[in-house]
Write an enzyme that holds these catalytic residues in place. Structure first.
Site, PDB file in Angstrom:
ATOM      1  N   THR A 185      28.616  31.302  27.698  1.00 23.59           N
ATOM      2  CA  THR A 185      27.289  30.982  27.162  1.00 23.59           C
ATOM      3  C   THR A 185      26.411  32.222  27.194  1.00 23.59           C
ATOM      4  O   THR A 185      26.402  32.948  28.190  1.00 23.59           O
ATOM      5  CB  THR A 185      26.641  29.880  28.017  1.00 23.59           C
ATOM      6  OG1 THR A 185      27.382  28.695  27.826  1.00 23.59           O
ATOM      7  CG2 THR A 185      25.182  29.661  27.643  1.00 23.59           C
ATOM      8  N   ARG A 213      27.394  14.650  25.733  1.00 24.34           N
ATOM      9  CA  ARG A 213      26.923  15.407  26.902  1.00 24.34           C
ATOM     10  C   ARG A 213      26.091  16.632  26.475  1.00 24.34           C
ATOM     11  O   ARG A 213      26.454  17.375  25.571  1.00 24.34           O
ATOM     12  CB  ARG A 213      28.127  15.853  27.733  1.00 24.34           C
ATOM     13  CG  ARG A 213      27.766  16.615  29.008  1.00 24.34           C
ATOM     14  CD  ARG A 213      27.799  18.117  28.796  1.00 24.34           C
ATOM     15  NE  ARG A 213      27.577  18.855  30.040  1.00 24.34           N
ATOM     16  CZ  ARG A 213      27.356  20.161  30.078  1.00 24.34           C
ATOM     17  NH1 ARG A 213      27.333  20.868  28.986  1.00 24.34           N
ATOM     18  NH2 ARG A 213      27.156  20.764  31.239  1.00 24.34           N
ATOM     19  N   GLY A 215      24.070  20.033  28.209  1.00 23.40           N
ATOM     20  CA  GLY A 215      23.941  20.820  29.433  1.00 23.40           C
ATOM     21  C   GLY A 215      22.551  21.386  29.607  1.00 23.40           C
ATOM     22  O   GLY A 215      21.584  20.926  29.001  1.00 23.40           O
ATOM     23  N   ASP A 216      22.459  22.409  30.439  1.00 25.38           N
ATOM     24  CA  ASP A 216      21.166  23.031  30.752  1.00 25.38           C
ATOM     25  C   ASP A 216      20.673  23.966  29.652  1.00 25.38           C
ATOM     26  O   ASP A 216      19.470  24.225  29.541  1.00 25.38           O
ATOM     27  CB  ASP A 216      21.311  23.871  32.024  1.00 25.38           C
ATOM     28  CG  ASP A 216      22.347  24.988  31.810  1.00 25.38           C
ATOM     29  OD1 ASP A 216      23.498  24.659  31.451  1.00 25.38           O
ATOM     30  OD2 ASP A 216      21.991  26.176  31.964  1.00 25.38           O
ATOM     31  N   THR A 236      23.606  30.453  33.248  1.00 26.82           N
ATOM     32  CA  THR A 236      24.900  30.057  32.703  1.00 26.82           C
ATOM     33  C   THR A 236      25.681  29.396  33.838  1.00 26.82           C
ATOM     34  O   THR A 236      25.360  29.587  35.006  1.00 26.82           O
ATOM     35  CB  THR A 236      25.669  31.259  32.112  1.00 26.82           C
ATOM     36  OG1 THR A 236      26.931  30.801  31.609  1.00 26.82           O
ATOM     37  CG2 THR A 236      25.913  32.340  33.136  1.00 26.82           C
ATOM     38  N   GLY A 237      26.663  28.603  33.466  1.00 24.28           N
ATOM     39  CA  GLY A 237      27.437  27.917  34.496  1.00 24.28           C
ATOM     40  C   GLY A 237      27.304  26.416  34.365  1.00 24.28           C
ATOM     41  O   GLY A 237      26.953  25.903  33.300  1.00 24.28           O
ATOM     42  N   GLY A 239      26.035  23.254  33.930  1.00 21.26           N
ATOM     43  CA  GLY A 239      24.708  22.836  33.493  1.00 21.26           C
ATOM     44  C   GLY A 239      24.106  21.730  34.337  1.00 21.26           C
ATOM     45  O   GLY A 239      22.879  21.695  34.535  1.00 21.26           O
TER      46      GLY A 239
END
Ligand code: SD4
Length: 323
Positions: A185, A213, A215-216, A236-237, A239
């Site tokens: 990301t 879904r 994410g962040d 990143t990672g 979320g």
């Protein structure tokens, strides 16, 4: 030529002239310590093509918002990057759904989530910010808005991604342990010549995520936050962990309270460690930039790095890490 002007026009090349010992006098060196750290572009992971694109634009006088949009578009167009834009890995039903957001120096924000068939979600997010009274559009509505605004409908599922997904379907093993191997990301922050900051974040999210879904990355405050008085942060990672801690907002607020970008990133990761007993099973990483151009970066697991373009030089910088 006045000394200050001379140093400005020669920049670091002044060092190469240092045959004359008087050049090393404290007087001569003083202006170097006040050299500006900006313009600057930084991004999650080793996305130097993206930071270079944005950085070169900044050095040519572009505003931070234009630079950050064009910078992350480099990865959105990169078919080899299976976590962003065209070529992104699909969800478990085979849909490639993209999430992105952007923030301007004025604190305006735009985002799209669950956007299908559009190769540059960051540019749709910018249009949401600039042309609608809203911050976020989702799914069908986001697609309709994109098409109405001239974006082209494309197939985002590449043959490679489709083949990998079909292999995954044989086992359906969904355990999102994520680090450098399956992360890409891009979150980017830029400060321009006027010292204005902008940021963007764009992703296809976790591979083989549940249909629907989010994410962040497109969530203002989680994947990205900035305040033109203070600075910004991107994530990143995993979320879910970043959203639960509103990590990027937390980092900007910590910087507002006087923490350095590095201290703020470390506190945010440690907060996630505290909140999640399974923290050893996932990666999260933050990069932060304050208005002086000072950078901080911290991640949960070793393996994260951030790209930077500063003083017309590009670099990849390994991050400090928790474990
Ligand atoms: C997400 N934060 O959707 C993203 C995943 C990510 O590199 O960063 N991948 O949770």
């Amino acid at each position: 030529m006045k000394r200050r002007k001379f140093i400005k026009t020669t920049g670091m090349s002044g060092v190469a002239l240092a045959g004359n010992s008087s050049m090393f006098s404290a007087n001569f060196l003083r202006p170097f310590s006040t050299m500006k750290n900006t313009p600057i572009s930084i991004a999650t992971w080793n996305f130097q093509k993206a930071t270079k694109k944005a950085g070169e634009m900044l050095f040519q006088g572009a505003g931070a918002l234009d630079a950050v949009e064009q910078g992350v578009r480099v990865e959105e167009a990169n078919l080899k990057n299976t976590t962003v834009g065209n070529g992104g890995a699909p969800d478990r039903e085979g849909n490639v759904t993209l999430d992105a957001c952007i923030m301007s120096p004025e604190g305006n924000a735009g985002a799209v989530v669950y956007l299908k068939h559009i190769a540059h979600p960051v540019s749709v997010a910018r249009k949401v910010m600039e042309k609608t009274p809203h911050v976020m559009l989702a799914g069908e509505g986001a697609l309709q808005f994109a098409l109405e605004n001239g974006f082209e409908k494309v197939n985002l599922l590449t043959e490679e991604s489709e083949q990998e997904w079909k292999q995954w379907l044989e086992h359906k093993n969904y355990k999102p342990i994520i680090n450098i191997e399956n992360h890409d990301t891009i979150g980017m922050l830029c400060i321009d010549e006027k010292d204005d900051i902008s940021g963007a974040c764009t992703t296809s999210g976790l591979s083989y995520k549940m249909n629907g879904r989010i994410g962040d990355s497109p969530i203002i405050g989680a994947g990205l936050f900035l305040d033109n008085e203070i600075g910004g942060a991107v994530a990143t990672g995993m979320g879910e962990a970043i959203m639960k801690s509103v990590g990027s907002f937390l980092i900007v607020e910590l910087m507002r309270q006087g923490k350095s970008p590095q201290e703020a990133c470390e506190i945010a990761v440690k907060r996630i460690v505290k909140q999640n007993s399974n923290y050893k099973d996932f990666q999260v990483a933050f990069v932060a930039l304050n208005k002086n151009g000072d950078i901080g970066s911290y991640c949960l697991h070793k393996g994260f790095s951030y790209a930077k373009y500063q003083n017309k030089k590009t670099s990849n910088n390994p991050s400090q890490f928790y474990i």
